[in-house]
Scaffold this motif. Structure first.
Motif, PDB file in Angstrom:
ATOM      1  N   MET A  76      46.624  -2.655  34.331  1.00 55.02           N
ATOM      2  CA  MET A  76      46.228  -4.048  34.057  1.00 55.02           C
ATOM      3  C   MET A  76      47.157  -4.653  33.005  1.00 55.02           C
ATOM      4  SD  MET A  76      42.089  -3.578  33.911  1.00 55.02           S
ATOM      5  CE  MET A  76      41.782  -5.308  33.776  1.00 55.02           C
ATOM      6  N   ASP A  77      47.502  -5.927  33.252  1.00 53.22           N
ATOM      7  CA  ASP A  77      48.348  -6.609  32.289  1.00 53.22           C
ATOM      8  C   ASP A  77      47.971  -8.081  32.254  1.00 53.22           C
ATOM      9  OD1 ASP A  77      50.005  -8.043  34.326  1.00 53.22           O
ATOM     10  OD2 ASP A  77      50.582  -5.986  34.839  1.00 53.22           O
ATOM     11  N   TRP A  78      48.473  -8.724  31.199  1.00 53.35           N
ATOM     12  CA  TRP A  78      48.116 -10.126  31.010  1.00 53.35           C
ATOM     13  C   TRP A  78      48.691 -11.010  32.112  1.00 53.35           C
ATOM     14  CZ3 TRP A  78      48.851 -11.322  25.055  1.00 53.35           C
ATOM     15  CH2 TRP A  78      47.998 -10.484  24.320  1.00 53.35           C
ATOM     16  N   THR A 112      49.174 -10.431  35.234  1.00 54.90           N
ATOM     17  CA  THR A 112      48.467 -10.344  36.513  1.00 54.90           C
ATOM     18  C   THR A 112      47.031 -10.830  36.387  1.00 54.90           C
ATOM     19  OG1 THR A 112      49.836  -8.459  37.156  1.00 54.90           O
ATOM     20  CG2 THR A 112      47.762  -8.770  38.358  1.00 54.90           C
ATOM     21  N   ASP A 113      46.341 -10.382  35.390  1.00 55.95           N
ATOM     22  CA  ASP A 113      44.902 -10.652  35.285  1.00 55.95           C
ATOM     23  C   ASP A 113      44.571 -11.889  34.462  1.00 55.95           C
ATOM     24  OD1 ASP A 113      43.913  -8.169  36.652  1.00 55.95           O
ATOM     25  OD2 ASP A 113      45.060  -7.248  35.011  1.00 55.95           O
ATOM     26  N   LEU A 114      45.506 -12.329  33.616  1.00 54.42           N
ATOM     27  CA  LEU A 114      45.241 -13.509  32.789  1.00 54.42           C
ATOM     28  C   LEU A 114      46.255 -14.611  33.063  1.00 54.42           C
ATOM     29  CD1 LEU A 114      44.528 -11.729  29.354  1.00 54.42           C
ATOM     30  CD2 LEU A 114      42.868 -12.501  31.060  1.00 54.42           C
ATOM     31  N   TRP A 115      46.678 -14.729  34.359  1.00 53.40           N
ATOM     32  CA  TRP A 115      47.727 -15.679  34.707  1.00 53.40           C
ATOM     33  C   TRP A 115      47.339 -17.127  34.406  1.00 53.40           C
ATOM     34  CZ3 TRP A 115      46.556 -19.410  38.278  1.00 53.40           C
ATOM     35  CH2 TRP A 115      45.402 -19.188  39.053  1.00 53.40           C
ATOM     36  N   ASP A 116      46.023 -17.394  34.405  1.00 54.18           N
ATOM     37  CA  ASP A 116      45.554 -18.763  34.198  1.00 54.18           C
ATOM     38  C   ASP A 116      44.897 -18.960  32.825  1.00 54.18           C
ATOM     39  OD1 ASP A 116      43.460 -17.084  34.734  1.00 54.18           O
ATOM     40  OD2 ASP A 116      42.352 -18.539  35.961  1.00 54.18           O
ATOM     41  N   GLN A 117      45.138 -18.026  31.861  1.00 54.64           N
ATOM     42  CA  GLN A 117      44.465 -18.082  30.554  1.00 54.64           C
ATOM     43  C   GLN A 117      45.470 -18.317  29.424  1.00 54.64           C
ATOM     44  OE1 GLN A 117      41.180 -18.055  30.228  1.00 54.64           O
ATOM     45  NE2 GLN A 117      40.965 -17.846  32.471  1.00 54.64           N
ATOM     46  N   TYR A 118      46.287 -19.325  29.600  1.00 51.23           N
ATOM     47  CA  TYR A 118      47.301 -19.619  28.580  1.00 51.23           C
ATOM     48  C   TYR A 118      46.672 -19.918  27.219  1.00 51.23           C
ATOM     49  CZ  TYR A 118      50.869 -22.196  26.007  1.00 51.23           C
ATOM     50  OH  TYR A 118      51.728 -22.634  25.034  1.00 51.23           O
ATOM     51  N   VAL A 147      43.752 -19.080  26.033  1.00 47.88           N
ATOM     52  CA  VAL A 147      43.106 -17.900  25.461  1.00 47.88           C
ATOM     53  C   VAL A 147      44.147 -16.971  24.828  1.00 47.88           C
ATOM     54  CG1 VAL A 147      41.744 -15.841  25.984  1.00 47.88           C
ATOM     55  CG2 VAL A 147      41.159 -18.038  27.044  1.00 47.88           C
ATOM     56  N   ILE A 148      45.263 -16.778  25.547  1.00 43.47           N
ATOM     57  CA  ILE A 148      46.338 -15.925  25.023  1.00 43.47           C
ATOM     58  C   ILE A 148      46.931 -16.541  23.757  1.00 43.47           C
ATOM     59  CG2 ILE A 148      48.655 -15.058  25.501  1.00 43.47           C
ATOM     60  CD1 ILE A 148      47.820 -14.719  28.414  1.00 43.47           C
ATOM     61  N   ILE A 164      56.359 -13.915  31.023  1.00 38.84           N
ATOM     62  CA  ILE A 164      56.135 -14.439  29.666  1.00 38.84           C
ATOM     63  C   ILE A 164      54.868 -13.854  29.069  1.00 38.84           C
ATOM     64  CG2 ILE A 164      55.634 -16.521  28.338  1.00 38.84           C
ATOM     65  CD1 ILE A 164      57.400 -18.073  30.311  1.00 38.84           C
ATOM     66  N   PHE A 165      53.802 -13.822  29.861  1.00 40.21           N
ATOM     67  CA  PHE A 165      52.529 -13.286  29.337  1.00 40.21           C
ATOM     68  C   PHE A 165      52.628 -11.793  29.041  1.00 40.21           C
ATOM     69  CE2 PHE A 165      49.413 -16.707  31.133  1.00 40.21           C
ATOM     70  CZ  PHE A 165      50.064 -17.646  30.357  1.00 40.21           C
ATOM     71  N   ASN A 166      53.396 -11.079  29.860  1.00 42.19           N
ATOM     72  CA  ASN A 166      53.589  -9.648  29.599  1.00 42.19           C
ATOM     73  C   ASN A 166      54.406  -9.421  28.322  1.00 42.19           C
ATOM     74  OD1 ASN A 166      52.104  -8.820  31.797  1.00 42.19           O
ATOM     75  ND2 ASN A 166      53.889  -8.653  33.155  1.00 42.19           N
ATOM     76  N   LYS A 167      55.366 -10.307  28.069  1.00 40.97           N
ATOM     77  CA  LYS A 167      56.112 -10.223  26.812  1.00 40.97           C
ATOM     78  C   LYS A 167      55.193 -10.482  25.615  1.00 40.97           C
ATOM     79  CE  LYS A 167      60.638 -11.570  28.651  1.00 40.97           C
ATOM     80  NZ  LYS A 167      61.704 -12.609  28.669  1.00 40.97           N
ATOM     81  N   LEU A 168      54.297 -11.453  25.764  1.00 41.15           N
ATOM     82  CA  LEU A 168      53.320 -11.706  24.702  1.00 41.15           C
ATOM     83  C   LEU A 168      52.391 -10.516  24.510  1.00 41.15           C
ATOM     84  CD1 LEU A 168      52.439 -15.442  25.442  1.00 41.15           C
ATOM     85  CD2 LEU A 168      53.529 -14.557  23.379  1.00 41.15           C
TER      86      LEU A 168
END
Length: 503
Positions: free
Chosen positions: A1-3, A5-11, A13-14, A211-215
């Protein structure tokens, strides 16, 4: 699990989560800084405490010969070392945690800002593409409606019986042009739609996840570094625990090395006078008409003590160079100490003289290095000092020999005072020097504690130090002065306001 894939629409929140993580790092840095301030303050107070109770002065140095005094001094030294370790903890925490984490936090903030900026740019690019798609879509819809309207108008003109062939042809051409334009707009719309779908697919399946995975990677590195900082908080103190344990062991060792019997023996050696106890007082038979003999015993009628001026005191023999004013045992110790001091100084001067002679020889063999005659004044002065010290050494050695021989002689005489009149007369001669002391013996009327340090520079006064216990020999008669006796036997006047009388 990674951001990605699973949090693609949660900018949003991240965004909040990563900012919260950076805030935690900043809070921890402030926490450690306050801990270091506490350690530094604690160490400073320990050093002040150690300095406050440390012994100073000649009398304190003499007291430190006793094991219980020396052990307390060792405890103060160990406490001072302990304070140093607390300072080391504060310093290591500041440099190893606060400074390093502050630098790391700045890097994280910059990295987070870069990633969020990239995400914003990607969203902006996709938004611009969508706006362009909507624009081509609206244009296609408008052109198709116009084409449809032109076609209907052409059909209507063709069915009109009154329309000429030219009108029909013109209407057909207009309709055909509109349909052609609509077809071009349709193709543009289809092309733009295909482009947008491709960009949207790249945005949601490639760019945003990256980008989210880098974060996510940045946040996990932050957590790992923070965990290391937590461990450092403990490890820094663990590293100095062995030294702190040695300090505490030193304090315990200082307590165990105290030897009360040895302290008592040392006290006796320091203060025993070496005098023999007085013999029995002879009976004076007044019935036989014998003139009373002078007695040197404490049975004399008490002398009437006149009021002393505040800056005068009972006459005591001045300190003699040969220490003859001291009791035999104390005199021998002082003479021996003086001899040791002169011997040490003499050896130092002798070494200096040898060095000057060697230097003179070097100058004589190598004139460019120096002028041998320039050393003559120093050589002469050193030789004179050596001669002076040798004379003093011989003088003090003769006095020590005299003190040792005199003591043996006086002891023999004192032991025979109980066996004859002649011995009694000789005993009288021995103690006549201390007749006034035995006659004037008085008991203290109370005890007092010095509140302040007083330097007795005037005649009749004595110096006392703050906290020193004193015996009150004469109360204040209204003139602001009182006579006291120190533990060392020194007696004199001090201001009454400088002491507190113990009830």
């Amino acid at each position: 699990m990674d951001w990605g894939t699973d949090l693609w629409d949660q900018y949003d929140v991240i965004d909040k989560h990563t900012q919260s993580g950076l805030d935690l790092v900043e809070r921890y840095i402030k926490f450690v800084k306050e801990r270091t301030e506490i350690e530094q303050s604690y160490a400073k107070q320990l050093r002040s405490l150690s300095k406050k109770y440390a012994k100073r002065g000649s009398k304190d140095e003499q007291d430190c010969k006793f094991s219980n005094y020396a052990s307390f001094q060792e405890i103060l030294n160990e406490l001072n070392d302990f304070a140093g370790q607390r300072e080391l903890i504060a310093e290591n925490m500041m440099t190893g945690i606060c400074v390093e984490l502050t630098k790391y936090l700045q890097d994280l903030k910059q990295e987070r800002k870069t990633h969020l900026s990239d995400s914003k740019k990607a969203q902006q690019t996709l938004g611009d593409s969508f706006k362009q798609l909507e624009s081509t879509k609206k244009r296609f819809a408008k052109e198709w409606a116009e084409a449809d309207k032109a076609t209907q108008q052409a059909d209507k003109t063709e069915s009109d019986l009154n329309a000429t062939k030219l009108d029909v042809e013109k209407a057909r051409q207009h309709a055909h042009a509109r349909v052609h334009t609509a077809e071009e707009c349709r193709n543009d719309y289809a092309s733009q739609l295909q482009k947008y779908n491709k960009e949207q697919n790249y945005f949601y399946y490639t760019e945003t996840p990256q980008i989210f995975n880098k974060l996510q990677d940045m946040d996990e590195r932050r957590i790992r570094r923070l965990a290391e900082g937590y461990c450092q908080f403990s490890d820094i103190e663990k590293n100095v625990l062995p030294i702190i344990s040695k300090c505490l062991e030193g304090i315990s060792a200082a307590g165990t090395k105290i030897n009360e019997k040895q302290d008592s023996i040392l006290f006796i050696e320091q203060h025993k006078s070496g005098f023999e106890r007085p013999g029995d007082v002879d009976f004076e038979d007044y019935t036989q008409g014998i003139k009373p003999a002078t007695s040197d015993s404490s049975l004399h009628p008490p002398k009437v003590r006149t009021k002393l001026w505040p800056f005068s005191k009972k006459h005591k023999p001045p300190a003699a160079e040969d220490f003859s004013h001291l009791p035999p045992e104390q005199r021998k110790k002082r003479l021996q100490a003086k001899i040791d001091e002169i011997t040490k100084e003499l050896q130092k001067l002798q070494d200096q003289s040898d060095a000057l002679e060697k230097m003179k020889g070097v100058y004589e063999q190598n004139p460019p290095m120096g002028d041998p005659s320039s050393l003559e004044p120093q050589i002469t002065e050193t030789a004179q000092n050596i001669g002076r010290l040798k004379g003093e050494l011989a003088k003090y050695e003769s006095w020590l020999s005299e003190a040792v021989g005199g003591e043996e002689s006086s002891n023999t005489i004192n032991n025979n005072t109980q066996h004859g009149v002649v011995a009694a007369n000789q005993g009288h001669n021995i103690y006549s020097e201390f007749d006034d002391e035995f006659d004037d013996i008085e008991n203290p009327i109370g005890q007092c504690t010095a509140l302040y340090t007083f330097d007795g520079n005037s005649e009749g006064t004595i110096s006392v130090t703050e906290g020193e216990m004193l015996s009150v020999m004469e109360e204040d008669k209204g003139d602001g002065w009182m006579r006291v006796l120190r533990a060392s036997g020194e007696e004199g006047y001090i201001p009454s306001s400088y002491v507190k009388v113990n009830l």
